[in-house]
Each structure stands twice: as C-alpha cells, then as structure tokens.
Design a protein around this motif. Structure first.
Motif, PDB file in Angstrom:
ATOM      1  N   SER A  56      52.545  42.820  30.467  1.00 15.20           N
ATOM      2  CA  SER A  56      53.059  43.695  31.505  1.00 15.20           C
ATOM      3  C   SER A  56      54.576  43.656  31.620  1.00 15.20           C
ATOM      4  O   SER A  56      55.155  44.567  32.199  1.00 15.20           O
ATOM      5  CB  SER A  56      52.378  43.440  32.847  1.00 15.20           C
ATOM      6  N   ARG A 102      41.637  46.909  29.938  1.00 14.75           N
ATOM      7  CA  ARG A 102      42.737  45.930  29.876  1.00 14.75           C
ATOM      8  C   ARG A 102      42.261  44.645  30.541  1.00 14.75           C
ATOM      9  O   ARG A 102      42.269  44.544  31.763  1.00 14.75           O
ATOM     10  CB  ARG A 102      43.962  46.473  30.623  1.00 14.75           C
ATOM     11  N   VAL A 103      41.803  43.704  29.751  1.00 13.14           N
ATOM     12  CA  VAL A 103      41.168  42.513  30.312  1.00 13.14           C
ATOM     13  C   VAL A 103      42.019  41.269  30.051  1.00 13.14           C
ATOM     14  O   VAL A 103      42.362  40.986  28.895  1.00 13.14           O
ATOM     15  CB  VAL A 103      39.754  42.326  29.721  1.00 13.14           C
ATOM     16  N   GLY A 104      42.345  40.549  31.116  1.00 15.31           N
ATOM     17  CA  GLY A 104      43.142  39.341  30.989  1.00 15.31           C
ATOM     18  C   GLY A 104      42.385  38.103  31.448  1.00 15.31           C
ATOM     19  O   GLY A 104      41.854  37.344  30.639  1.00 15.31           O
ATOM     20  N   SER A 105      42.310  37.913  32.772  1.00 17.61           N
ATOM     21  CA  SER A 105      41.798  36.660  33.361  1.00 17.61           C
ATOM     22  C   SER A 105      40.546  36.116  32.693  1.00 17.61           C
ATOM     23  O   SER A 105      40.450  34.916  32.430  1.00 17.61           O
ATOM     24  CB  SER A 105      41.498  36.863  34.846  1.00 17.61           C
ATOM     25  N   THR A 133      39.326  42.692  34.451  1.00 19.38           N
ATOM     26  CA  THR A 133      38.273  41.670  34.540  1.00 19.38           C
ATOM     27  C   THR A 133      37.251  41.972  35.644  1.00 19.38           C
ATOM     28  O   THR A 133      36.054  41.871  35.418  1.00 19.38           O
ATOM     29  CB  THR A 133      38.906  40.278  34.788  1.00 19.38           C
ATOM     30  N   MET A 137      45.160  51.686  37.950  1.00 14.60           N
ATOM     31  CA  MET A 137      44.629  50.419  38.471  1.00 14.60           C
ATOM     32  C   MET A 137      43.877  50.737  39.742  1.00 14.60           C
ATOM     33  O   MET A 137      44.343  51.527  40.562  1.00 14.60           O
ATOM     34  CB  MET A 137      45.764  49.446  38.791  1.00 14.60           C
TER      35      MET A 137
END
Ligand SMILES: *Cc1c(COP(=O)(O)O)cnc(C)c1O
Length: 238
Positions: free
Chosen positions: A64, A227-230, A212, A170
C-alpha cells in the motif's frame, strides 16, 4: 527481523487456507475459479518473508505504500513479482512507481491519472490502472464518487499511456459481511451502469474487491481481484 524456523510451513498452511476459501467461495457463487486473481498483500512483512511467499508461486504481490513497493521490487528473490500498488499514490511518486507496477489500484483523481500518463509516456510504456471508488461513504477513505469516476474515465480517453482496467473499492469498516456485500454489489452495479452508458468503450474487466475479512462476499458479487493480507501472515508478524 528474524523469523521462526518453520516460517515456510506456517506460510504454506496459511496460503492453503486462503486458497481453499477462494475455491469454496467461487464454487458457492457458481463462478470459474480461474477468473479470480489473488493479490497477496505483503505490507505487513519484510522482503525476506515476502520472497518466501513468492517461492510458493504466488507472484501477484500488493503493497500500500509506494516506498515499500520500491524497496521490495529491488530485493532478492522478488525479481519475478508482479507488483500491485493498492494504497494512495501521490503524484510526485508516480514517476518512480509506474515502471515497477503491473497494476495501480488506487487512481482517485484526474490529476493523478495525468501524472501516471506522463510517467508511463516517459518510460515508454502503458500503465494499467483501476479507479478507486468510495462505496461505503466512509469519510476517511480515499476514493471517487460515481460522478468522479465518470470524470476520470472521460479524461482517460485523452491519456494515451494509461488504460483503465476496472474499479476498486474497500468495504465499510463497520457493518460486517452484510454491509460489505452491499458495498461490493454497488461497485458491480456502478461498473454495469458505466458500461451500459458507453462510458468505458474498452470495457472494465476488473473489480478489485475483497480482503481477509470479506473475500467470500466479494466473490459472490463478482470480484476478479482479491487483495488478501492478514490471513497469509498469521503467526508470522510481530
Ligand atoms: C491492507 C490492505 C488490504 C489487505 O487487507 P487484509 O484485511 O489484511 O487482508 C487490502 N486492500 C488494501 C487497500 C489494503 O490497504
């Protein structure tokens, strides 16, 4: 940063869980899994953990902050990554960011679109971008309203070195999965309206939505880019 010695195992099982969630969500929605791209958001970890992820074959990586993207793009083990900028881009950072990114998800003004166009012209390339839409009405979120989207799309017809490939959003922080799903539905409806009105003659094939906490809702509403992070970094970040 030092990592646990079993970092590779932890990461592999986190990734397997995320892939299963996407497979199941696609099946539940009656969608072809191959129409959904996973962007692994690496903003929570350093370059070496990011490179470990890249060895799993996931090469679409998201950051980001432009500076973090610049640093990681030059790091060892990450030469084959396809970088996605998912956060805010200031115009004065376009020149350095454009040559490093496969897709910029966060265009939120005509001035930024023009800065990206000049940066791509200078680099002798065409930049692919998405327009960030504020679907939640959350005041602290970046993003265009529907009229703003129309204005930037109109401007993009003049921009020879930028291709608008779709929309990004988002979900609202509050309201849980049901509210997220409403936000995602409104992004899809806006895309359909723009296509019907002829506002995007080259099409808007991508909807970047779902993280997530809400990827199932996003897949149900037609997301093509998650868009996957955690969820990837459980047990791995300090
Ligand atoms: C951090 C971030 C994500 C990833 O969110 P998670 O909840 O960690 O999966 C997705 N999109 C944007 C724009 C982000 O900043």
């Amino acid at each position: 940063m030092t990592h646990p010695s079993n970092a590779a195992d932890i990461l592999a099982s986190n990734l397997a869980r995320v892939r299963e969630r996407i497979d199941r969500a696609a099946a539940d929605a009656g969608r072809d899994r191959s129409g959904i791209v996973l962007v692994c958001v690496s903003k929570y970890v350093d370059a070496s953990l990011t490179a470990l992820l890249a060895t799993s074959g996931e090469l679409n990586l998201g950051e980001s902050r432009p500076q973090q993207l610049w640093e990681k793009a030059g790091a060892s083990g990450l030469q084959n990554a396809r970088w996605h900028l998912i956060g805010h881009l200031q115009r004065n950072k376009a020149k350095r960011t454009v040559p490093l990114t496969a897709l910029i998800h966060s265009v939120d003004s005509t001035r930024l679109l023009r800065a990206i166009d000049s940066a791509a012209a200078e680099a002798g390339s065409t930049a692919e971008v998405l327009l960030e839409v504020n679907c939640s009405g959350d005041a602290e979120k970046h993003g265009l309203d529907p009229d703003g989207v129309r204005a930037v799309l109109a401007e993009s017809q003049q921009a020879e070195h930028v291709q608008v490939r779709g929309l990004m959003t988002m979900a609202a922080r509050e309201g849980g999965p049901a509210e997220a799903q409403r936000n995602f539905a409104s992004l899809r409806e806006l895309r359909d309206e723009l296509l019907d009105a002829g506002s995007a003659p080259e099409g808007l094939p991508h909807l970047s939505m779902g993280m997530t906490g809400d990827l199932e809702a996003a897949v149900a509403e037609g997301s093509t880019i998650l868009r996957v992070g955690s969820a990837l970094w459980d047990g791995l970040r300090g």
